[in-house]
Motif scaffolding. Structure first.
Motif, PDB file in Angstrom:
ATOM      1  N   ARG A  46     -56.075 -45.392  49.758  1.00 14.10           N
ATOM      2  CA  ARG A  46     -56.567 -44.209  49.047  1.00 14.10           C
ATOM      3  C   ARG A  46     -55.341 -43.540  48.441  1.00 14.10           C
ATOM      4  O   ARG A  46     -54.311 -43.427  49.103  1.00 14.10           O
ATOM      5  CB  ARG A  46     -57.266 -43.271  50.012  1.00 14.10           C
ATOM      6  N   VAL A  47     -55.441 -43.085  47.195  1.00 14.83           N
ATOM      7  CA  VAL A  47     -54.284 -42.525  46.499  1.00 14.83           C
ATOM      8  C   VAL A  47     -54.624 -41.148  45.951  1.00 14.83           C
ATOM      9  O   VAL A  47     -55.676 -40.947  45.346  1.00 14.83           O
ATOM     10  CB  VAL A  47     -53.821 -43.451  45.345  1.00 14.83           C
ATOM     11  N   LEU A  48     -53.693 -40.212  46.167  1.00 16.56           N
ATOM     12  CA  LEU A  48     -53.810 -38.866  45.623  1.00 16.56           C
ATOM     13  C   LEU A  48     -52.577 -38.521  44.821  1.00 16.56           C
ATOM     14  O   LEU A  48     -51.454 -38.813  45.245  1.00 16.56           O
ATOM     15  CB  LEU A  48     -53.940 -37.824  46.740  1.00 16.56           C
ATOM     16  N   LYS A  49     -52.803 -37.879  43.672  1.00 21.82           N
ATOM     17  CA  LYS A  49     -51.690 -37.292  42.937  1.00 21.82           C
ATOM     18  C   LYS A  49     -51.387 -35.928  43.560  1.00 21.82           C
ATOM     19  O   LYS A  49     -52.181 -35.396  44.336  1.00 21.82           O
ATOM     20  CB  LYS A  49     -52.067 -37.142  41.461  1.00 21.82           C
ATOM     21  N   HIS A  50     -50.258 -35.339  43.215  1.00 21.69           N
ATOM     22  CA  HIS A  50     -49.825 -34.062  43.797  1.00 21.69           C
ATOM     23  C   HIS A  50     -50.790 -32.919  43.514  1.00 21.69           C
ATOM     24  O   HIS A  50     -50.827 -31.945  44.252  1.00 21.69           O
ATOM     25  CB  HIS A  50     -48.432 -33.690  43.281  1.00 21.69           C
ATOM     26  N   ASN A  51     -51.579 -33.038  42.463  1.00 19.16           N
ATOM     27  CA  ASN A  51     -52.526 -31.973  42.113  1.00 19.16           C
ATOM     28  C   ASN A  51     -53.902 -32.184  42.743  1.00 19.16           C
ATOM     29  O   ASN A  51     -54.839 -31.463  42.449  1.00 19.16           O
ATOM     30  CB  ASN A  51     -52.666 -31.849  40.598  1.00 19.16           C
ATOM     31  N   GLY A  52     -54.015 -33.189  43.612  1.00 23.39           N
ATOM     32  CA  GLY A  52     -55.269 -33.448  44.298  1.00 23.39           C
ATOM     33  C   GLY A  52     -56.172 -34.457  43.622  1.00 23.39           C
ATOM     34  O   GLY A  52     -57.209 -34.823  44.167  1.00 23.39           O
ATOM     35  N   GLU A  53     -55.799 -34.925  42.445  1.00 21.61           N
ATOM     36  CA  GLU A  53     -56.623 -35.916  41.746  1.00 21.61           C
ATOM     37  C   GLU A  53     -56.594 -37.238  42.511  1.00 21.61           C
ATOM     38  O   GLU A  53     -55.530 -37.785  42.790  1.00 21.61           O
ATOM     39  CB  GLU A  53     -56.098 -36.131  40.323  1.00 21.61           C
ATOM     40  N   ALA A  54     -57.777 -37.733  42.842  1.00 18.84           N
ATOM     41  CA  ALA A  54     -57.880 -39.018  43.537  1.00 18.84           C
ATOM     42  C   ALA A  54     -57.851 -40.146  42.519  1.00 18.84           C
ATOM     43  O   ALA A  54     -58.508 -40.071  41.473  1.00 18.84           O
ATOM     44  CB  ALA A  54     -59.166 -39.071  44.350  1.00 18.84           C
ATOM     45  N   LEU A  55     -57.094 -41.170  42.823  1.00 18.11           N
ATOM     46  CA  LEU A  55     -57.033 -42.357  41.973  1.00 18.11           C
ATOM     47  C   LEU A  55     -57.696 -43.493  42.740  1.00 18.11           C
ATOM     48  O   LEU A  55     -57.404 -43.717  43.913  1.00 18.11           O
ATOM     49  CB  LEU A  55     -55.591 -42.694  41.620  1.00 18.11           C
ATOM     50  N   SER A  56     -58.601 -44.189  42.065  1.00 14.45           N
ATOM     51  CA  SER A  56     -59.384 -45.232  42.721  1.00 14.45           C
ATOM     52  C   SER A  56     -59.584 -46.395  41.761  1.00 14.45           C
ATOM     53  O   SER A  56     -59.188 -46.329  40.591  1.00 14.45           O
ATOM     54  CB  SER A  56     -60.744 -44.666  43.138  1.00 14.45           C
ATOM     55  N   ALA A  57     -60.257 -47.421  42.249  1.00 15.80           N
ATOM     56  CA  ALA A  57     -60.549 -48.570  41.390  1.00 15.80           C
ATOM     57  C   ALA A  57     -61.385 -48.146  40.188  1.00 15.80           C
ATOM     58  O   ALA A  57     -61.295 -48.750  39.120  1.00 15.80           O
ATOM     59  CB  ALA A  57     -61.271 -49.646  42.198  1.00 15.80           C
ATOM     60  N   ALA A  58     -62.171 -47.076  40.356  1.00 13.33           N
ATOM     61  CA  ALA A  58     -63.049 -46.621  39.272  1.00 13.33           C
ATOM     62  C   ALA A  58     -62.300 -45.947  38.128  1.00 13.33           C
ATOM     63  O   ALA A  58     -62.769 -45.950  36.994  1.00 13.33           O
ATOM     64  CB  ALA A  58     -64.098 -45.657  39.825  1.00 13.33           C
ATOM     65  N   ASN A  59     -61.116 -45.367  38.404  1.00 13.93           N
ATOM     66  CA  ASN A  59     -60.443 -44.624  37.331  1.00 13.93           C
ATOM     67  C   ASN A  59     -59.004 -45.056  37.056  1.00 13.93           C
ATOM     68  O   ASN A  59     -58.412 -44.590  36.094  1.00 13.93           O
ATOM     69  CB  ASN A  59     -60.487 -43.111  37.609  1.00 13.93           C
ATOM     70  N   ILE A  60     -58.432 -45.922  37.865  1.00 16.24           N
ATOM     71  CA  ILE A  60     -57.004 -46.235  37.702  1.00 16.24           C
ATOM     72  C   ILE A  60     -56.729 -46.939  36.372  1.00 16.24           C
ATOM     73  O   ILE A  60     -55.676 -46.728  35.766  1.00 16.24           O
ATOM     74  CB  ILE A  60     -56.450 -47.046  38.905  1.00 16.24           C
ATOM     75  N   GLY A  61     -57.655 -47.738  35.872  1.00 12.27           N
ATOM     76  CA  GLY A  61     -57.451 -48.403  34.581  1.00 12.27           C
ATOM     77  C   GLY A  61     -57.289 -47.406  33.449  1.00 12.27           C
ATOM     78  O   GLY A  61     -56.380 -47.518  32.622  1.00 12.27           O
ATOM     79  N   ASN A  62     -58.164 -46.396  33.417  1.00 17.22           N
ATOM     80  CA  ASN A  62     -58.068 -45.365  32.380  1.00 17.22           C
ATOM     81  C   ASN A  62     -56.789 -44.547  32.533  1.00 17.22           C
ATOM     82  O   ASN A  62     -56.163 -44.180  31.538  1.00 17.22           O
ATOM     83  CB  ASN A  62     -59.288 -44.430  32.435  1.00 17.22           C
TER      84      ASN A  62
END
Length: 148
Positions: free
Chosen positions: A86-102
């Motif tokens: 599970r990945v989070l940016k410093h601002n709380g935005e979660a990065l996942s398989a659904a959005n990492i490409g964009n």
């Protein structure tokens, strides 16, 4: 479950330690130096050699399913998402398989725009109290989902 923090220029190290301790998660604060080690027994400060992406490689080689990675580095985030973390940016935005490409595509586009206009300066938003609050909420959520 472990929390990996890409600590160079990370504005939320203290918040990670606070929330991670509450969940009794093992935390790895990874940088190439200049970080004061924590006295917390759950926190391991990892100093990697200088070099491009050495801290990123250290994290990417270890993070996997059930782990949470804190980073603003999009290529590192992509590797960790691919590994099941599970990945989070410093601002709380979660990065996942659904959005990492964009997110990767946007990062590449912005890099191209900056390269095309060498006089373009900055452009990034400052880190706010609202970002810190969103991060705390997101980290709490991710640790609960990860089973912590």
């Amino acid at each position: 479950m472990a929390i990996y923090v890409d600590a160079d220029a990370c504005p939320v190290k203290a918040e990670v330690e606070k929330v991670g301790t509450r969940h009794r998660a093992r935390m790895f604060i990874v940088s190439n130096g200049g970080i004061r080690p924590s006295q917390n027994p759950l926190v391991e400060t990892v100093i990697v050699p200088d070099g491009p992406d050495v801290a990123d490689m250290w994290i990417a080689d270890r993070a996997g399913p059930g782990d949470v990675v804190i980073t603003g580095d999009i290529p590192l985030a992509a590797k960790c998402v691919e590994a099941g973390a599970r990945v989070l940016k410093h601002n709380g935005e979660a990065l996942s398989a659904a959005n990492i490409g964009n997110v990767l595509a946007t990062r590449d586009l912005m890099a191209d725009l900056r390269a095309a206009d060498p006089f373009r300066q900055g452009g990034g938003k400052g880190f706010t109290k609202a970002d810190r609050s969103r991060f705390l909420d997101a980290l709490e959520r991710e640790l609960r989902r990860a089973g912590g």
